[in-house]
Design a protein around this motif. Structure first.
Motif, PDB file in Angstrom:
ATOM      1  N   VAL A  53     108.371 -79.232 -95.930  1.00  0.00           N
ATOM      2  CA  VAL A  53     107.059 -79.828 -96.206  1.00  0.00           C
ATOM      3  C   VAL A  53     107.207 -81.346 -96.246  1.00  0.00           C
ATOM      4  O   VAL A  53     107.898 -81.888 -97.118  1.00  0.00           O
ATOM      5  CB  VAL A  53     106.490 -79.323 -97.546  1.00  0.00           C
ATOM      6  N   THR A  55     106.149 -85.232 -96.981  1.00  0.00           N
ATOM      7  CA  THR A  55     105.326 -85.893 -97.995  1.00  0.00           C
ATOM      8  C   THR A  55     104.883 -87.291 -97.574  1.00  0.00           C
ATOM      9  O   THR A  55     104.145 -87.942 -98.297  1.00  0.00           O
ATOM     10  CB  THR A  55     106.102 -86.022 -99.318  1.00  0.00           C
ATOM     11  N   ASP A 124      99.061 -82.765-104.408  1.00  0.00           N
ATOM     12  CA  ASP A 124      98.559 -83.551-103.285  1.00  0.00           C
ATOM     13  C   ASP A 124      99.109 -84.968-103.271  1.00  0.00           C
ATOM     14  O   ASP A 124      99.266 -85.568-102.200  1.00  0.00           O
ATOM     15  CB  ASP A 124      97.022 -83.592-103.324  1.00  0.00           C
ATOM     16  N   SER A 391      96.494 -77.743 -89.112  1.00  0.00           N
ATOM     17  CA  SER A 391      95.928 -78.776 -89.986  1.00  0.00           C
ATOM     18  C   SER A 391      94.612 -79.257 -89.386  1.00  0.00           C
ATOM     19  O   SER A 391      94.368 -79.110 -88.186  1.00  0.00           O
ATOM     20  CB  SER A 391      96.882 -79.969 -90.143  1.00  0.00           C
ATOM     21  N   ASN A 437     101.593 -81.949 -93.162  1.00  0.00           N
ATOM     22  CA  ASN A 437     101.162 -82.409 -94.490  1.00  0.00           C
ATOM     23  C   ASN A 437     101.251 -83.929 -94.530  1.00  0.00           C
ATOM     24  O   ASN A 437     102.162 -84.524 -93.943  1.00  0.00           O
ATOM     25  CB  ASN A 437     102.067 -81.822 -95.585  1.00  0.00           C
TER      26      ASN A 437
END
Length: 726
Positions: A53, A55, A124, A391, A437
């Motif tokens: 994931v 960031t 988030d 997404s 993400n």
């Protein structure tokens, strides 16, 4: 039978066969050596990056060792080094991990066979990580590195609020909220849970067949939670006992079979501070299945529901204050409606428009719908495979997805909400597994040439950040040849010492069912088949009508008959390939498969002994009356009116006709395809005095124990030596 079910499950889509031939030196010294290494390394995949994931400034991911399935959490800085954030040992200081029966079942449904840290949650703002482990919850502050254990234990399926300040989780069938910081106690939001009623957990068929593991959903503002209430009191009870551990009580499971009762499902909406639950109103008698839930905006929830026969579906908008619902769109299909597997869909834009997916016009396409549900435009081309949205950038008017016109490949694209042709972000032929993400993506890809890499990059462009994997050095890549057998994707694997003057028996490595492709441009998947071929076989693979990515009509090939199209198409592919390659000996052919592939193998020798010499069937569905409702009724119809289809599709109907050798293998604690299936088949074969063999395996539908997997494969080899020797 999930995606990965039977959907996309290929843990054992091929077993193994061998002739009395000259083996490579290492195999001749120890025939089990390859299998031991294969099992211990899980096909040389242990040590790979799991759930990466991004960031924006780093990539978080899970990873074990080359022969260690216990995962730990790592961080790879953009432009910096890698560090371990947490591990099972650091959290429990050497204590043993403890899983509840509910958590074990949930992991089985999701095909999670790792241990240690198998999941993590990220707020988030990317500052807070939540680690669920051994029924406890731990938070990690990424800035300070501080690790904190939250109060309570026995938590299931935790989810963070968008702001990262609260966690919702289920315990004892009830939904709770916990503060991430401070010393607040868990706050219970629901009530009424019993042995047969749960709040916040997805029911069995949702987890196994709908690709919906979630049972509750945070509102965008973090002030409310929508949750599922499931009542299974009317669902048939079953008990799974472990014969290897008779001192343990059997585990009860509520398993819905065709013609029987499903769970009664409702959707409630509750404030995170507690209070009265608002229940969504819809025609649950006409639409008993809850397939998808998401929030349109604070105060408004979208739920997708489906009829029992799966021919009609609705997307509803629900007022969170009153529970009143209105129809956004309705769909009908004379066969059944295919559920989209995208985790992102439906996706609602700030102005109420939303992204949807449907194949009603002949092929699956992503669509833009108006706030009233009206069709605006298609966003992906026709005949672009099984497109999956990864997404949506509402502000930028774009979205990303995987798909492509070559069904053997999965490429990564960017599309736009104005319907312009998509542009490949990474279009190198192969299989791309993508997570997006914070404006970044991570692509774990394997090219058609067999080169694997895991890299991260900003969607806006820039340099790649490469993640390190710790897999053991694998054997040489298989020498696989991808072919077309008429309309069907096919592949052949030859022995490395192939002699063109000889004719070789054929192993048909088969699945044949919905939601899984055997033939993909990912060579490392076929090391097992290469080992088989090296024992003196030609291994063939093919995808028949009904397998993923095709047109609407292609996918509906199973309607009323689960075996007709797969058996016809696989035989056509074999004969087509043998017509091109005279070294393939069509007088010696054996299908080998697991789950749906096991069903295919049984039916192949029962119905077409003129083609197949013998078969190995792992965990076969023998009678569709004993599989679950949502999967089975989609294809076979409803009982009692469609009884003829169930009779035609049952192996028991033909068992007395068996005339070729058959080896059946089954895990005795399988809670997906119950061991009952193989016992029923053996009972019918014994009653008809038909010779066969049965191997009992101390395990579930996923056989992850290395020693067990090795022994099972060697058993299959021994069988095939006897039935396929020259």
């Amino acid at each position: 039978m999930n995606s990965l079910p039977m959907r996309q499950l290929r843990l054992f889509t091929a077993l193994f066969g061998a002739l009395a031939v000259t083996l490579p030196a290492s195999a001749a010294e120890d025939p089990a050596a390859f299998f031991r290494d294969l099992a211990a390394t899980r096909g040389w995949t242990l040590g790979r990056v799991v759930k990466p994931v991004p960031t924006g400034d780093a990539i978080l991911f899970l990873r074990g060792g080359p022969r260690d399935a216990k995962l730990a959490l790592y961080e790879q800085k953009v432009g910096g080094g890698e560090r371990e954030i947490a591990s099972a040992q650091s959290l429990l200081a050497g204590a043993n991990e403890v899983l509840s029966e509910q958590e074990k079942s949930r992991r089985e449904r999701q095909r999670i066979s790792f241990s240690g840290l198998t999941d993590f949650l990220l707020s988030d703002d990317a500052r807070t990580i939540v680690l669920p482990f051994s029924g406890r919850l731990y938070t990690v502050d990424r800035t300070s590195g501080a690790v904190r254990a939250l109060p309570g234990e026995g938590w299931i399926d935790p989810r963070l609020s968008a702001d990262g300040k609260q966690i919702a989780a289920v315990k004892g069938g009830e939904l709770f909220v916990l503060p991430v910081v401070g010393k607040g106690k868990p706050r219970k939001l629901t009530s009424g849970a019993t042995a047969t009623v749960t709040n916040g957990l997805a029911e069995f068929v949702a987890q196994e067949e709908m690709d919906r593991s979630r049972g509750f959903w945070w509102s965008p503002d973090g002030k409310q939670i929508a949750f599922e209430r499931a009542d299974v009191s009317k669902v048939e009870r079953r008990w799974i006992g472990d014969p290897l551990r008779p001192e343990r009580a059997p585990v009860e499971q509520r398993y819905p079979r065709p013609g029987g009762a499903n769970a009664d499902v409702a959707v409630g909406i509750v404030s995170v501070v507690g209070g009265k639950v608002v229940w969504a109103h819809w025609d649950t008698k006409r639409f008993p299945y809850l397939t998808r839930v998401t929030w349109i905006a604070p105060g408004k929830v979208a739920i997708a529901v489906m009829s029992r026969d799966q021919k009609d579906a609705q997307l509803l908008s629900v007022d969170a204050k009153t529970g009143k619902s209105s129809v956004l769109l309705s769909e009908h299909d004379d066969a059944w409606i295919e559920l989209d597997g995208s985790k992102e869909l439906p996706f609602f834009l700030p102005d109420g428009r939303f992204l949807w997916a449907s194949d009603r016009d002949g092929s699956k396409r992503v669509e833009l719908r108006g706030a009233d549900g009206s069709f605006l435009r298609a966003l992906t081309p026709a005949n672009f495979g099984d497109v999956r949205v990864t997404s949506v950038d509402a502000a930028g008017g774009s979205f990303t997805f995987t798909g492509g016109s070559d069904l053997r490949a999965t490429l990564f694209y960017r599309g736009t909400l104005d319907g312009a042709l998509p542009v490949a972000i990474d279009g190198e032929p192969g299989v791309h597994q993508v997570r997006v993400n914070a404006g970044w993506f991570v692509d774990a890809k394997e090219t058609a040439s067999g080169v694997r890499s895991v890299y991260a990059r900003a969607l806006a462009g820039g340099g790649n950040v490469t993640l390190t994997e710790r897999t053991e050095t694998a054997p040489k890549l298989p020498e696989i040849t991808f072919e077309k057998a008429g309309d069907y994707d096919a592949a052949l694997v030859y022995p490395r010492d192939f002699d063109p003057t000889k004719r070789y028996p054929i192993i048909l490595s088969v699945y044949g069912g919905p939601h899984h492709k055997q033939v993909v441009l990912r060579p490392s998947l076929y090391r097992e088949q290469q080992w088989m071929a090296d024992q003196g076989f030609i291994v063939a693979l093919a995808d028949n009508h009904g397998t993923p990515g095709g047109s609407r009509d292609w996918l509906r090939a199973y309607q009323g008959d689960m075996i007709g199209a797969p058996l016809r198409d696989q035989i056509f592919a074999l004969r087509f390939l043998a017509g091109k390659h005279p070294e393939m000996d069509m007088t010696r052919v054996a299908p080998i498969g697991w789950s749906f592939g096991g069903y295919f193998s049984v039916m192949a020798v029962l119905q077409r002994p003129d083609v197949f010499s013998c078969a190995v069937a792992g965990a076969p569905v023998v009678d569709w009356r004993d599989y679950d409702t949502f999967y089975t009724e989609r294809y076979m119809g409803l009982l009692p009116q469609d009884k003829a289809a169930y009779d035609k599709g049952s192996a028991l109907t033909y068992a007395a006709k068996l005339e070729k050798p058959l080896l059946i293998e089954h895990g005795v604690t399988d809670d997906n395809v119950y061991f009952q299936h193989s016992l029923k088949l053996q009972q019918a074969l014994l009653a008809a005095n038909r010779p066969h063999e049965l191997t009992l395996l101390p395990g579930t539908h996923m056989l992850s124990d290395p020693n067990l997997k090795t022994g099972e494969r060697l058993r299959a080899i021994e069988f095939l030596k006897r039935c396929l020797k020259p």
